[in-house]
Enzyme design. Structure first.
Site, mmCIF file in Angstrom:
data_model
loop_
_atom_site.group_PDB
_atom_site.id
_atom_site.type_symbol
_atom_site.label_atom_id
_atom_site.label_comp_id
_atom_site.label_asym_id
_atom_site.label_seq_id
_atom_site.Cartn_x
_atom_site.Cartn_y
_atom_site.Cartn_z
ATOM 1 N N ASN A 152 36.824 57.168 29.349
ATOM 2 C CA ASN A 152 36.942 58.400 30.125
ATOM 3 C C ASN A 152 37.826 58.250 31.369
ATOM 4 O OD1 ASN A 152 35.763 61.048 31.450
ATOM 5 N ND2 ASN A 152 35.377 59.384 32.908
ATOM 6 N N LYS A 183 48.196 65.425 41.901
ATOM 7 C CA LYS A 183 48.085 66.873 42.105
ATOM 8 C C LYS A 183 49.466 67.512 41.913
ATOM 9 C CE LYS A 183 43.750 66.721 43.509
ATOM 10 N NZ LYS A 183 42.843 66.633 42.365
ATOM 11 N N GLN A 239 55.132 58.501 39.959
ATOM 12 C CA GLN A 239 54.006 59.179 39.302
ATOM 13 C C GLN A 239 53.908 58.744 37.839
ATOM 14 O OE1 GLN A 239 53.365 63.343 39.824
ATOM 15 N NE2 GLN A 239 54.065 63.380 41.946
ATOM 16 N N TYR A 293 51.452 63.059 33.361
ATOM 17 C CA TYR A 293 50.073 63.126 32.855
ATOM 18 C C TYR A 293 50.084 63.497 31.368
ATOM 19 C CZ TYR A 293 45.195 64.676 32.459
ATOM 20 O OH TYR A 293 43.875 64.841 32.068
HETATM 21 P P1 NAP Z 1 37.706 62.616 38.239
HETATM 22 O O1 NAP Z 1 36.604 63.450 38.738
HETATM 23 O O2 NAP Z 1 38.907 62.367 39.076
HETATM 24 O O3 NAP Z 1 37.075 61.205 37.755
HETATM 25 C C1 NAP Z 1 37.891 60.197 37.262
HETATM 26 C C2 NAP Z 1 37.069 58.954 37.127
HETATM 27 O O4 NAP Z 1 37.918 57.908 36.623
HETATM 28 C C3 NAP Z 1 36.518 58.454 38.470
HETATM 29 O O5 NAP Z 1 35.261 57.879 38.270
HETATM 30 C C4 NAP Z 1 37.532 57.397 38.862
HETATM 31 O O6 NAP Z 1 37.015 56.411 39.745
HETATM 32 C C5 NAP Z 1 37.803 56.813 37.498
HETATM 33 N N1 NAP Z 1 38.988 55.944 37.476
HETATM 34 C C6 NAP Z 1 40.254 56.229 37.822
HETATM 35 N N2 NAP Z 1 41.024 55.149 37.707
HETATM 36 C C7 NAP Z 1 40.221 54.142 37.272
HETATM 37 C C8 NAP Z 1 40.410 52.769 36.975
HETATM 38 N N3 NAP Z 1 41.603 52.175 37.110
HETATM 39 N N4 NAP Z 1 39.367 52.045 36.523
HETATM 40 C C9 NAP Z 1 38.142 52.617 36.376
HETATM 41 N N5 NAP Z 1 37.893 53.884 36.687
HETATM 42 C C10 NAP Z 1 38.920 54.643 37.123
HETATM 43 O O7 NAP Z 1 38.307 63.204 36.866
HETATM 44 P P2 NAP Z 1 37.592 63.965 35.645
HETATM 45 O O8 NAP Z 1 38.053 65.362 35.674
HETATM 46 O O9 NAP Z 1 36.155 63.650 35.582
HETATM 47 O O10 NAP Z 1 38.363 63.263 34.428
HETATM 48 C C11 NAP Z 1 37.738 62.402 33.485
HETATM 49 C C12 NAP Z 1 38.645 62.309 32.279
HETATM 50 O O11 NAP Z 1 38.806 63.595 31.688
HETATM 51 C C13 NAP Z 1 40.053 61.836 32.608
HETATM 52 O O12 NAP Z 1 40.524 60.983 31.588
HETATM 53 C C14 NAP Z 1 40.863 63.126 32.627
HETATM 54 O O13 NAP Z 1 42.224 62.905 32.372
HETATM 55 C C15 NAP Z 1 40.174 63.899 31.510
HETATM 56 N N6 NAP Z 1 40.369 65.354 31.560
HETATM 57 C C16 NAP Z 1 39.891 66.092 32.594
HETATM 58 C C17 NAP Z 1 40.053 67.478 32.583
HETATM 59 C C18 NAP Z 1 39.513 68.351 33.692
HETATM 60 O O14 NAP Z 1 39.717 69.582 33.629
HETATM 61 N N7 NAP Z 1 38.813 67.803 34.679
HETATM 62 C C19 NAP Z 1 40.720 68.091 31.515
HETATM 63 C C20 NAP Z 1 41.196 67.312 30.458
HETATM 64 C C21 NAP Z 1 40.997 65.941 30.491
HETATM 65 P P3 NAP Z 1 37.205 56.519 41.367
HETATM 66 O O15 NAP Z 1 36.097 57.393 41.872
HETATM 67 O O16 NAP Z 1 37.087 55.090 41.780
HETATM 68 O O17 NAP Z 1 38.568 57.103 41.618
#
Ligand code: NAP
Length: 276
Positions: A89, A95, A105, A193
């Site tokens: 995940n 942003k 990026q 992304y």
């Molecule tokens: P989020 O709230 O920003 O959470 C991301 C998580 O990933 C955080 O726990 C972050 O840890 C962790 N992370 C980032 N880099 C890391 C690393 N190098 N090693 C371990 N952990 C790491 O984002 P989210 O929306 O929950 O996204 C979760 C997944 O869903 C992602 O893959 C994202 O691309 C995907 N996604 C999200 C959406 C959406 O609408 N939100 C839509 C489609 C797909 P820290 O707290 O330490 O930064």
């Protein structure tokens, strides 16, 4: 060595990953590991679940750090002799208005979302036990970004024979092309992304094919999915789904029954297989 089934969710101290752990704590019959790159944030998240009466375990995992991945691998091997459920995940996104140069990026986004996720798979997939489930959290943006690729790139990304090495070469080329400001001329869409998530979806298709070729009898199901547009730090407060709603499709795939023979090697959103 414990015989208890074990599930691991990467990047689960907040957002969708945290909600996936919450759901697994309620539904998965075994140990559930909340992992985070920062142990402080990870333990705080475990404590939050504890307040809800849910028991998650913690292990540090930074998917950008091969040593950290290998430490988790060795721990799982020693304590459980493998793992049953892996949810990839963890992910990052700049942003929209971030002024960081596009080439930076691209490099940073691909490093975590594609190369980090791939490294976790390289180290942990061999440990996945028979009837295990692997879920790679991608995004619908991978589909729209695919549509923005040249016909030649689209063909490569939809190929049923593309190898992992060829995919890695393409992802590396994207980063190099952005540094030379030739990525658009070379047929790439203007989204780091999006390209990173094309990588995650295509990697999932390749890994599922490899499982078919090498471990058919193990009945492991591996899929990519989109959680939807989810209110997290990544997507902001205007998104339509709550984190618990965003966790539904990944959790559905993580908990497919042992007699299910699919989906496998698919890309899903809202629990529905989408055409790639
Ligand atoms: P989020 O709230 O920003 O959470 C991301 C998580 O990933 C955080 O726990 C972050 O840890 C962790 N992370 C980032 N880099 C890391 C690393 N190098 N090693 C371990 N952990 C790491 O984002 P989210 O929306 O929950 O996204 C979760 C997944 O869903 C992602 O893959 C994202 O691309 C995907 N996604 C999200 C959406 C959406 O609408 N939100 C839509 C489609 C797909 P820290 O707290 O330490 O930064």
């Amino acid at each position: 060595m414990s015989n208890v089934p074990v599930a691991v969710v990467t990047g689960s101290n907040k957002g969708i990953g945290f909600a996936i752990v919450r759901a697994l704590c309620k539904q998965f019959p075994g140990d559930v590991y909340l992992t985070a790159r920062d142990p402080g944030r990870g333990r705080e998240a475990v404590a939050k679940l504890q307040e809800e009466g849910l028991h998650a375990l913690f292990h540090q995992l930074d998917i950008d750090d091969l040593q950290s991945i290998r430490a988790l691998r060795d721990f799982l091997k020693e304590k459980y002799g493998g793992l049953n459920v892996l949810v990839n995940n963890a992910g990052i996104a700049f942003k929209v208005h971030d002024t960081t140069p596009f080439a930076v990026q691209a490099e940073v986004t691909l490093k975590t979302n594609f190369f980090g996720t791939r490294n976790v798979c390289t180290e942990l997939l061999p440990l996945v036990k028979p009837y295990g489930k692997v879920v790679n959290v991608s995004s619908m943006v991978s589909s729209s970004a695919l549509g923005g690729c040249s016909r030649e790139l689209q063909q490569k990304f939809r190929s049923e024979t593309i190898t992992e090495d060829e995919l890695v070469e393409l992802m590396t080329k994207f980063v190099e092309d952005t540094k030379k400001s030739v990525h658009e001329k070379e047929g790439w869409p203007n989204t780091a992304y999006g390209v990173s998530k094309i990588g995650v979806t295509v990697l999932s298709r390749i890994q599922a094919r490899m499982l078919n070729e090498k471990r058919k009898g193990d009945h492991i199901l591996l899929n990519a999915c989109c959680p939807g547009w989810v209110r997290t730090d990544m997507a902001g407060p205007k998104a339509t789904k709550s984190p618990d709603e965003g966790a539904e499709t990944p959790v559905y795939l993580a908990l497919l029954p042992s007699d299910a023979d699919g989906p496998h090697g698919q890309f899903l959103s809202n629990k529905t297989v989408r055409t790639w």
